[in-house]
Design a protein around this motif. Structure first.
Motif, short mmCIF file in Angstrom:
data_model
loop_
_atom_site.label_atom_id
_atom_site.label_comp_id
_atom_site.label_asym_id
_atom_site.label_seq_id
_atom_site.Cartn_x
_atom_site.Cartn_y
_atom_site.Cartn_z
N ARG A 176 30.06 43.14 21.01
CA ARG A 176 30.37 44.27 21.90
C ARG A 176 30.04 43.91 23.35
N THR A 177 28.87 43.34 23.57
CA THR A 177 28.47 42.94 24.92
C THR A 177 29.46 41.93 25.49
N ARG A 178 29.83 40.95 24.71
CA ARG A 178 30.80 39.94 25.16
C ARG A 178 32.16 40.58 25.45
N ALA A 179 32.59 41.50 24.63
CA ALA A 179 33.89 42.16 24.82
C ALA A 179 33.90 42.96 26.12
N GLU A 181 31.92 42.39 28.75
CA GLU A 181 31.82 41.43 29.85
C GLU A 181 33.15 40.74 30.14
N ASN A 182 33.92 40.44 29.11
CA ASN A 182 35.18 39.72 29.26
C ASN A 182 36.38 40.62 29.45
N GLY A 183 36.18 41.92 29.51
CA GLY A 183 37.28 42.85 29.74
C GLY A 183 38.16 43.08 28.53
N ILE A 184 37.71 42.71 27.36
CA ILE A 184 38.47 42.94 26.13
C ILE A 184 38.48 44.43 25.81
#
Length: 198
Positions: A176-179, A181-184
């Motif tokens: 979730r954090t990565r999504a 951060e990456n605008g997913i």
């Protein structure tokens, strides 16, 4: 008095009736099980996402999936399982890869049960992109715990299952954090879970 032909016909009708009854009963059992297990899985994910060392979550939170947009929860979980089964019909390895891609679906629903099923599934596939191997290795690590649980018996359930579910919740938090951060995904789609006031 029954003749041999009469007994034969009677047996055939009885066998067909019992066969139809068992198929009907089995189908009804699967439908009821699915209508209960899908929201329960989402509720368990919500319970895990709200849990923290400083906040105790009431066990009643596992009913979240029943109370929050039940129809969307059941439909999305049904489609996830249907698509996964279709991938497994194609071949075993693509089925495994796709099931890893669908890993985040119940967690996304636990966070936002109003999100459209297409977006939930797409979001899960996008969030797990590049992390499927890590998820797979983590699930393999659960096999050792499962073997230990089978060796120890029923007591193992109280040690192994919470570890597995808590680990999955932490994997989802990372994804979730990565999504985000990456605008997913956006904060509107994944607003986070706020524990209920006690």
């Amino acid at each position: 008095r029954f003749t041999a032909l009469g007994v034969s016909v009677y047996r055939r009708i009885l066998h067909q009736s019992l066969g139809l009854f068992s198929i009907s009963l089995g189908t009804a059992w699967l439908v009821i099980l699915f209508l209960v297990s899908s929201p329960f899985e989402v509720g368990a994910c919500r319970f895990l996402l709200e849990s923290s060392p400083t906040h105790k979550v009431p066990f009643s939170r596992v009913a979240f999936g029943f109370n929050a947009n039940y129809g969307n929860v059941v439909l999305t979980q049904f489609l996830r399982r249907l698509f996964n089964a279709l991938w497994f019909l194609l071949l075993i390895v693509p089925g495994i890869i796709r099931s890893l891609g669908y890993f985040a679906v119940p967690f996304i629903l636990a966070e936002n049960p109003h999100l459209h099923y297409r977006r939930v599934i797409r979001l899960s596939l996008d969030m797990t992109q590049g992390y499927k191997w890590d998820i797979f290795v983590t699930f393999l690590s659960f096999l050792a715990g499962t073997c230990w649980m089978m060796h120890v018996g029923i007591l193992g359930i109280f040690y192994v299952n919470p570890y597995c579910y808590a680990t999955q919740a932490e994997m989802y938090r990372f994804l979730r954090t990565r999504a985000l951060e990456n605008g997913i995904a956006t904060l509107e789609e994944l607003p986070g879970v706020q524990p209920l006031p006690q």
